[in-house]
Design a protein around this motif. Structure first.
Motif, PDB file in Angstrom:
ATOM      1  N   ARG A   1       2.246   1.615  -4.087  1.00 54.70           N
ATOM      2  CA  ARG A   1       3.353   1.924  -3.622  1.00 54.70           C
ATOM      3  C   ARG A   1       4.289   0.729  -3.058  1.00 54.70           C
ATOM      4  N   GLY A   2       5.379   0.868  -3.408  1.00 51.01           N
ATOM      5  CA  GLY A   2       6.365  -0.211  -3.130  1.00 51.01           C
ATOM      6  C   GLY A   2       6.540  -1.382  -4.233  1.00 51.01           C
ATOM      7  N   ALA A   3       5.818  -1.346  -5.063  1.00 50.81           N
ATOM      8  CA  ALA A   3       5.562  -2.384  -6.084  1.00 50.81           C
ATOM      9  C   ALA A   3       6.550  -2.239  -7.010  1.00 50.81           C
TER      10      ALA A   3
ATOM     11  N   ALA B   1       5.224   5.603 -12.675  1.00 53.54           N
ATOM     12  CA  ALA B   1       5.303   6.161 -11.407  1.00 53.54           C
ATOM     13  C   ALA B   1       4.236   5.663 -10.502  1.00 53.54           C
ATOM     14  N   GLU B   2       4.707   5.651  -9.132  1.00 53.40           N
ATOM     15  CA  GLU B   2       3.651   5.294  -8.122  1.00 53.40           C
ATOM     16  C   GLU B   2       2.498   5.989  -8.442  1.00 53.40           C
ATOM     17  N   GLY B   3       1.319   5.683  -8.203  1.00 58.68           N
ATOM     18  CA  GLY B   3       0.103   6.255  -8.097  1.00 58.68           C
ATOM     19  C   GLY B   3      -0.686   5.826  -9.227  1.00 58.68           C
ATOM     20  N   THR B   4      -1.545   6.735  -9.881  1.00 61.92           N
ATOM     21  CA  THR B   4      -2.460   6.458 -10.966  1.00 61.92           C
ATOM     22  C   THR B   4      -2.410   7.665 -11.886  1.00 61.92           C
TER      23      THR B   4
ATOM     24  N   LYS C   1      -1.851   6.068  -3.550  1.00 61.64           N
ATOM     25  CA  LYS C   1      -1.342   4.679  -3.158  1.00 61.64           C
ATOM     26  C   LYS C   1      -1.580   3.720  -4.563  1.00 61.64           C
ATOM     27  N   GLY C   2      -2.202   4.241  -5.396  1.00 62.74           N
ATOM     28  CA  GLY C   2      -2.343   3.231  -6.575  1.00 62.74           C
ATOM     29  C   GLY C   2      -3.198   2.023  -6.381  1.00 62.74           C
ATOM     30  N   MET C   3      -3.123   1.095  -7.355  1.00 63.85           N
ATOM     31  CA  MET C   3      -3.931  -0.148  -7.612  1.00 63.85           C
ATOM     32  C   MET C   3      -3.436  -1.330  -7.988  1.00 63.85           C
TER      33      MET C   3
END
Length: 629
Positions: free
Chosen positions: A117-119, A141-144, A63-65
């Motif tokens: 996600r979505g940013a 990319a989405e995530g980390t 989901k990332g930060m």
């Protein structure tokens, strides 16, 4: 007086804390992989360079930060998983202490790229020795993606204590396997120095276990599944033939967290009692799910040692679950005709047995052979029988004829008794054999094998008792040492080269050992996809045992333990000598025993095996005389 107590600077405090959490590159691998799992990732990549000393990078599609979270995650005790003290005793996620990223940033150079996600855009942060050097927006990319570079660059003393690349890489692979095993629904990849070691697709738990441990376990796993109100146990244990002399294939997970528990391991060993040798270790991959309130996982910095509120219940339940699974495996399979619809179409099943068929069957010889008159327990009293002369068997004038050259027969003939002798005084055939053996004179110089484990040899002052395995280990060790120091050992070329598939971790280890193995008589070539071609082995290895020899050597090397740090080549020589030595329980001929005795006392240090174990013990006649008074 001046005050002398001061608060440590943050960077020094972080380095001290890092000593508890980050002990080697594998420690960082564990923390970063667990964070990726907690982020809800379905694909996780682990990239390693120089066994983690140069680079450890984890990329996930979680989901990332946010920008703020990306900065806050490197602060000490920063966590999203604990709000109150009660949360500490209901943890179901992996990482939770809030010190991992702060500790990593304190002893390395860190680059972080993350996007929610979505940013539309993400955040890039660069940290050096706990200090933020750069923070900016970036496209990612989405995530980390988090990269730890140059571990311990600012603590040279700690870096000097790291072991060889092969040893550190083994620790990294161990941590990777422990996380990947617990989450088969996530795709994992491991790349080391641009070479892909693992590519684990999403799948079932059994598929993940086989992908990690090897395809040869496919038909050798027994399913374990028990459910109660207190706890659930599921997973797999290996069939008894998969047990090994060395550890390595034992996995316990509590709420998906890998743990080490000698207490629960003892429960597994008891479940396998009398099914495997006492010095062997069974394979098991067991998951325990229970209420987090019944377990304390915050008793060790690595969280691999935990405490249960009732260990006796855990012990009994684990042992019972494994025993039940093994019992189901060992029962005789029953016939189930519903499994094969074709059986239902056979005439014997689908058509009735008519009266005409019954009458026809009664007249057959097969039917008559099962009538009452032909049963084994029926005695025909009307017919003349030779049994009336049965007393002649015990008549003294009609001894039982002994087969020619049959010692037992001659003893039975000599030991026959009359009907007047009491039963309790009649000598048995076994006692007669014992008496004859005691009277037999043997060549006293011939060595004797004792319980297929020791060799007894007479010397002038008494006798010596030799441990056949330890003695042979010493002989092979000195032979291999001469090969390394003087001239390579002879290689026995195989008429038909064999292919040797290995798990990725073992393949990587064997690749690093190839130069030394060639000096010791092995002729191996990489064949791609974690496979090797075995073209030849040392001349003293039995033909047809090439694959088992190499696999056993790898097991010995991986589990080599010694207090003193010795070079890798020395570890290899000792492991090879241990693996190829004659095991206890093997029967030896007189010539083989004599060869061991001659070669042992030709060694430079014949009294001890490489690991320090005695090879022989001497008994003097004077000591024996004292023992017997």
């Amino acid at each position: 007086m001046t005050d002398i107590i001061n608060l440590l600077p943050d960077n020094i405090a972080n380095q001290i804390a890092a000593g508890e959490v980050i002990q080697r590159p594998a420690s960082a691998v564990k923390e970063l992989l667990e964070n990726a799992v907690d982020a809800g990732a379905t694909e996780i990549q682990l990239i390693i360079r120089d066994a983690g000393k140069e680079l450890v990078q984890v990329i996930d599609n979680g989901k990332g930060m946010s920008e703020t979270d990306a900065r806050m995650c490197f602060e000490r005790h920063a966590t999203s998983k604990i709000q109150t003290i009660d949360d500490l005793f209901s943890i179901r996620t992996m990482g939770f202490r809030g010190e991992a990223l702060a500790s990593i940033a304190a002893v390395s150079q860190v680059e972080l790229k993350t996007r929610l996600r979505g940013a539309d855009i993400g955040t890039y942060i660069e940290i050096d020795n706990s200090a933020v050097r750069k923070q900016e927006i970036c496209q990612t990319a989405e995530g980390t993606s988090i990269a730890m570079k140059n571990l311990f660059f600012n603590v040279p003393a700690r870096r000097n204590f790291l072991k060889s690349n092969a040893a550190e890489m083994r620790h990294i692979v161990d941590e990777f396997i422990r996380v990947a095993m617990a989450f088969p629904q996530i795709q994992f990849t491991l790349t080391s120095n641009t070479q892909q070691l693992f590519y684990l697709e999403k799948g079932s738990l059994k598929q993940r276990v086989i992908a990690i441990l090897g395809q040869h376990y496919n038909a050798r796993l027994v399913s374990v599944k028990e459910t109660t109100d207190y706890m659930d146990v599921y997973g797999f244990v290996g069939k008894p033939e998969t047990a090994k002399k060395t550890r390595g294939d034992q996995f316990f997970f509590v709420n998906n967290r890998f743990i080490k528990s000698p207490y629960l391991h003892h429960a597994i060993m008891n479940a396998f009692a009398e099914m495997i040798p006492t010095d062997s270790y069974p394979l098991y991959v067991l998951f325990i799910d229970l209420d987090p309130g019944h377990v304390d996982i915050n008793v060790h910095p690595t969280k691999q040692e935990i405490k249960f509120d009732d260990e006796k219940v855990m012990y009994a339940f684990i042992q019972s679950a494994v025993k039940h699974a093994l019992a189901q495996f060992n029962i005789t399979p029953t016939l189930d005709f519903e499994l094969d619809p074709g059986i239902q179409q056979l005439d014997a099943v689908s058509k009735p047995f008519t009266e005409q068929q019954q009458a026809k069957s009664v007249n057959t010889s097969l039917y008559k052979s099962f009538t009452q008159a032909n049963q084994a327990h029926t005695i025909d009293t009307t017919s003349s029988s030779n049994l009336k002369h049965w007393k002649d068997l015990y008549d003294i004038g009609n001894p039982i004829a002994a087969p020619a050259n049959d010692t037992i027969g001659r003893i039975q003939e000599e030991a026959r008794f009359t009907t007047s002798a009491p039963v309790e005084n009649r000598p048995s055939a076994a006692s007669m054999i014992d008496e004859r053996w005691q009277d037999t004179t043997i060549d006293q110089k011939v060595p004797v094998q004792v319980h297929q484990q020791y060799i007894l040899s007479q010397i002038k002052s008494g006798f010596i008792l030799i441990d056949q395995q330890a003695a042979h280990e010493r002989i092979l060790y000195e032979r291999y040492q001469r090969a390394v120091q003087e001239s390579p050992m002879a290689t026995q070329q195989s008429l038909f080269p064999q292919t040797l598939p290995l798990p990725p971790a073992d393949a990587a280890l064997l690749s690093e050992m190839l130069p030394d193995l060639q000096v010791l008589g092995y002729d191996l070539e990489p064949f791609g996809n974690n496979t090797f071609v075995v073209r030849g082995t040392p001349a003293d290895i039995q033909s047809g045992n090439e694959q088992a020899s190499i696999e056993g050597l790898l097991e010995q090397f991986k589990n080599f333990s010694m207090e003193l740090k010795v070079p890798r080549r020395e570890q290899l020589i000792r492991s090879m000598a241990r693996n190829n030595s004659i095991p206890s329980g093997k029967s030896l001929s007189t010539r083989e025993m004599q060869n061991i005795i001659d070669e042992l006392f030709a060694c430079s240090m014949p009294n001890a095996a490489p690991g320090g174990k005695y090879t022989y013990i001497s008994f003097k006649l004077t000591d024996l005389a004292k023992m017997f008074g």
